[in-house]
Design an enzyme around this catalytic site. Structure first.
Site, PDB file in Angstrom:
ATOM      1  N   LEU A 106       0.845  -1.195   0.000  1.00 54.04           N
ATOM      2  CA  LEU A 106       0.000   0.000   0.000  1.00 54.04           C
ATOM      3  C   LEU A 106       0.879   1.242   0.000  1.00 54.04           C
ATOM      4  CD1 LEU A 106      -2.881  -0.872   2.477  1.00 54.04           C
ATOM      5  CD2 LEU A 106      -2.574  -1.512   0.086  1.00 54.04           C
ATOM      6  N   GLY A 151       1.043  -5.168   1.261  1.00 55.96           N
ATOM      7  CA  GLY A 151      -0.035  -5.210   0.273  1.00 55.96           C
ATOM      8  C   GLY A 151       0.378  -5.911  -1.023  1.00 55.96           C
ATOM      9  N   GLU A 176       3.695  -5.730   8.146  1.00 52.22           N
ATOM     10  CA  GLU A 176       3.035  -4.581   8.769  1.00 52.22           C
ATOM     11  C   GLU A 176       3.573  -4.275  10.166  1.00 52.22           C
ATOM     12  OE1 GLU A 176       1.629  -6.662   6.803  1.00 52.22           O
ATOM     13  OE2 GLU A 176       0.169  -5.643   5.543  1.00 52.22           O
TER      14      GLU A 176
HETATM   15  N1  CO8 Z   1       4.532   3.647  -0.199  1.00 56.67           N
HETATM   16  C1  CO8 Z   1       4.951   4.855  -0.615  1.00 56.67           C
HETATM   17  N2  CO8 Z   1       6.207   5.102  -1.065  1.00 56.67           N
HETATM   18  C2  CO8 Z   1       7.058   4.061  -1.088  1.00 56.67           C
HETATM   19  C3  CO8 Z   1       6.683   2.781  -0.668  1.00 56.67           C
HETATM   20  C4  CO8 Z   1       5.348   2.580  -0.202  1.00 56.67           C
HETATM   21  N3  CO8 Z   1       4.901   1.389   0.206  1.00 56.67           N
HETATM   22  N4  CO8 Z   1       7.744   1.972  -0.805  1.00 56.67           N
HETATM   23  C5  CO8 Z   1       8.744   2.718  -1.295  1.00 56.67           C
HETATM   24  N5  CO8 Z   1       8.345   3.981  -1.467  1.00 56.67           N
HETATM   25  C6  CO8 Z   1       9.118   5.106  -2.021  1.00 56.67           C
HETATM   26  C7  CO8 Z   1      10.378   5.383  -1.232  1.00 56.67           C
HETATM   27  O1  CO8 Z   1      10.112   6.234  -0.131  1.00 56.67           O
HETATM   28  C8  CO8 Z   1      11.224   6.062  -2.284  1.00 56.67           C
HETATM   29  O2  CO8 Z   1      10.756   7.384  -2.447  1.00 56.67           O
HETATM   30  P1  CO8 Z   1      11.779   8.582  -2.862  1.00 56.67           P
HETATM   31  O3  CO8 Z   1      12.338   8.186  -4.204  1.00 56.67           O
HETATM   32  O4  CO8 Z   1      10.929   9.798  -2.910  1.00 56.67           O
HETATM   33  O5  CO8 Z   1      12.839   8.623  -1.792  1.00 56.67           O
HETATM   34  C9  CO8 Z   1      10.865   5.312  -3.564  1.00 56.67           C
HETATM   35  O6  CO8 Z   1       9.588   4.728  -3.315  1.00 56.67           O
HETATM   36  C10 CO8 Z   1      11.830   4.206  -3.916  1.00 56.67           C
HETATM   37  O7  CO8 Z   1      12.015   3.387  -2.773  1.00 56.67           O
HETATM   38  P2  CO8 Z   1      13.419   2.749  -2.384  1.00 56.67           P
HETATM   39  O8  CO8 Z   1      14.505   3.715  -2.645  1.00 56.67           O
HETATM   40  O9  CO8 Z   1      13.320   2.193  -1.014  1.00 56.67           O
HETATM   41  O10 CO8 Z   1      13.509   1.582  -3.499  1.00 56.67           O
HETATM   42  P3  CO8 Z   1      14.321   0.218  -3.395  1.00 56.67           P
HETATM   43  O11 CO8 Z   1      14.296  -0.341  -4.760  1.00 56.67           O
HETATM   44  O12 CO8 Z   1      15.640   0.402  -2.727  1.00 56.67           O
HETATM   45  O13 CO8 Z   1      13.447  -0.705  -2.414  1.00 56.67           O
HETATM   46  C11 CO8 Z   1      11.399  -1.660  -1.591  1.00 56.67           C
HETATM   47  C12 CO8 Z   1      12.162  -1.099  -2.798  1.00 56.67           C
HETATM   48  C13 CO8 Z   1      12.067  -2.969  -1.136  1.00 56.67           C
HETATM   49  C14 CO8 Z   1       9.984  -1.937  -2.034  1.00 56.67           C
HETATM   50  C15 CO8 Z   1      11.470  -0.628  -0.444  1.00 56.67           C
HETATM   51  O14 CO8 Z   1      11.080   0.644  -0.979  1.00 56.67           O
HETATM   52  C16 CO8 Z   1      10.579  -0.921   0.704  1.00 56.67           C
HETATM   53  O15 CO8 Z   1      10.891  -1.777   1.517  1.00 56.67           O
HETATM   54  N6  CO8 Z   1       9.433  -0.211   0.799  1.00 56.67           N
HETATM   55  C17 CO8 Z   1       8.505  -0.305   1.895  1.00 56.67           C
HETATM   56  C18 CO8 Z   1       7.599  -1.455   1.676  1.00 56.67           C
HETATM   57  C19 CO8 Z   1       6.628  -1.598   2.818  1.00 56.67           C
HETATM   58  O16 CO8 Z   1       7.010  -1.794   3.952  1.00 56.67           O
HETATM   59  N7  CO8 Z   1       5.344  -1.535   2.503  1.00 56.67           N
HETATM   60  C20 CO8 Z   1       4.305  -1.672   3.462  1.00 56.67           C
HETATM   61  C21 CO8 Z   1       3.142  -0.763   3.125  1.00 56.67           C
HETATM   62  S1  CO8 Z   1       1.805  -1.004   4.261  1.00 56.67           S
HETATM   63  C22 CO8 Z   1       0.799  -2.158   3.515  1.00 56.67           C
HETATM   64  O17 CO8 Z   1       0.958  -2.518   2.377  1.00 56.67           O
HETATM   65  C23 CO8 Z   1      -0.318  -2.773   4.292  1.00 56.67           C
HETATM   66  C24 CO8 Z   1      -0.902  -1.859   5.293  1.00 56.67           C
HETATM   67  C25 CO8 Z   1      -2.109  -2.474   5.941  1.00 56.67           C
HETATM   68  C26 CO8 Z   1      -2.900  -1.401   6.722  1.00 56.67           C
HETATM   69  C27 CO8 Z   1      -2.968  -1.719   8.138  1.00 56.67           C
HETATM   70  C28 CO8 Z   1      -3.897  -0.775   8.911  1.00 56.67           C
HETATM   71  C29 CO8 Z   1      -3.232   0.546   9.266  1.00 56.67           C
END
Ligand code: CO8
Length: 300
Positions: A106, A151, A176
């Site tokens: 998400l 997500g 999460e």
């Molecule tokens: N949402 C928004 N922005 C994101 C997300 C995300 N999920 N993931 C990455 N980004 C952004 C980063 O902040 C970065 O932004 P910027 O370029 O402006 O600095 C850009 O995308 C690129 O990210 P990375 O530099 O980290 O890219 P990498 O290729 O090094 O890594 C990953 C990619 C592995 C995907 C890494 O970005 C990561 O681990 N992201 C977080 C993933 C995560 O933890 N997602 C969980 C989201 S919560 C969810 O899905 C369920 C919630 C359920 C709700 C519960 C009730 C509250």
């Protein structure tokens, strides 16, 4: 035609007649132009339907990380609905057009500093995507060609079969808890239905992201293949699943998934309220902001 207590998953009437069509031809290798191929795309998703095999390829293409924003989720649901209502389509392979990332889950920015109305609209879109995908009459195969947290993992878990590129740098899981948030009950139910209670309990509490080989060992993904073989394998698996009559497979899928789907349908509004209450707490907002900062710091 339905056994008592078993309803078709989707609003579309079950396509019994489609089972009488000739068996699907194997998908052509990626890169080659498909015979009788129809395509449609929007800002975030590209879909190609090969009418001769009845198989659609859905590519997630929202760089940098395929995060599931409100717009993405809406387009995802619309694409699924289009395919579901297309009599030529019997199965869909979901994969990513973004290198190394299947989906980052998400979009966290949708859950930070927004209005109650926005949270409600966003969460309804998350629910809608899951109800459509988990409840699809089509055969759904996830070709997981990159990391797939939270997500993103839910999207893969909601499919009938998961094949992952065997790169140990790619990880998948419901992490999460690492963000200081809690996976909703229907994320958890979907996870439990794939890996079983014990594995899900431990993995959820620790917010684990499992490297591909570990995910395979736990049953979170069904198969690992070298990345270059991923699409070929997905096509072969799809052909195997489509070799069965649609109606028998669909009713069996309904039988297995209905209770979990019904649980969300019955509590949809309550689930939205819970999400809003939870996500708008200052402590949760702080956790999410810190997590985003951590992502940015890690980058620099
Ligand atoms: N949402 C928004 N922005 C994101 C997300 C995300 N999920 N993931 C990455 N980004 C952004 C980063 O902040 C970065 O932004 P910027 O370029 O402006 O600095 C850009 O995308 C690129 O990210 P990375 O530099 O980290 O890219 P990498 O290729 O090094 O890594 C990953 C990619 C592995 C995907 C890494 O970005 C990561 O681990 N992201 C977080 C993933 C995560 O933890 N997602 C969980 C989201 S919560 C969810 O899905 C369920 C919630 C359920 C709700 C519960 C009730 C509250």
């Amino acid at each position: 035609l339905c056994p008592p207590g078993v309803l078709p998953l989707c609003r579309r009437p079950p396509a019994w007649d489609r089972a009488t069509r000739p068996p699907p031809s194997p998908l052509q290798p990626p890169g080659l132009p498909l015979a009788s191929c129809r395509s449609f795309s929007n800002n975030k998703i590209q879909v190609e339907l090969d009418e001769s095999s009845g198989v659609a390829m859905m590519k997630l293409k929202s760089p940098p990380v395929n995060s599931l924003s409100l717009e993405f989720l809406t387009e995802f649901s619309i694409s699924l609905e289009k395919l579901e209502n297309d009599r030529a389509c019997r199965g869909v392979i979901i994969t990513s057009a973004v290198p190394k990332i299947f989906s980052s889950g998400l979009d966290i920015t949708e859950m930070c500093g927004k209005s109650m109305e926005h949270y409600a609209e966003f969460w309804r879109a998350v629910q809608e995507m899951w109800l459509r995908l988990y409840g699809s009459n089509m055969v759904t195969v996830a070709a997981v060609n990159g990391s797939s947290p939270a997500g993103g993992c839910l999207v893969a878990l909601s499919c009938d079969y998961r094949i992952m590129a065997e790169n140990p740098k790619f990880s998948i899981g419901l992490n999460e808890a690492q963000l200081g948030i809690v996976a909703p009950f229907w994320f958890k139910d979907t996870f439990v239905n794939v890996v079983g209670h014990r594995v899900a309990e431990r993995s959820l509490q620790l917010g684990c992201l499992h490297p591909a080989p570990e995910a395979h060992k736990l049953g979170l993904v069904d198969e690992l293949v070298p990345e270059e073989k991923l699409m070929e394998k997905a096509a072969a698996v799809m052909a195997q699943w489509l070799a069965l009559p649609d109606h028998a497979r669909q009713l069996t899928k309904t039988m297995m998934r209905k209770a979990v789907l019904d649980r969300l349908v019955a509590h949809r509004e309550e689930d939205i309220k819970n999400f809003i209450t939870f996500v708008s707490k200052e402590s949760i907002q702080k956790s999410l902001r810190m997590y985003m900062e951590m992502l940015k710091k890690r980058k620099s």
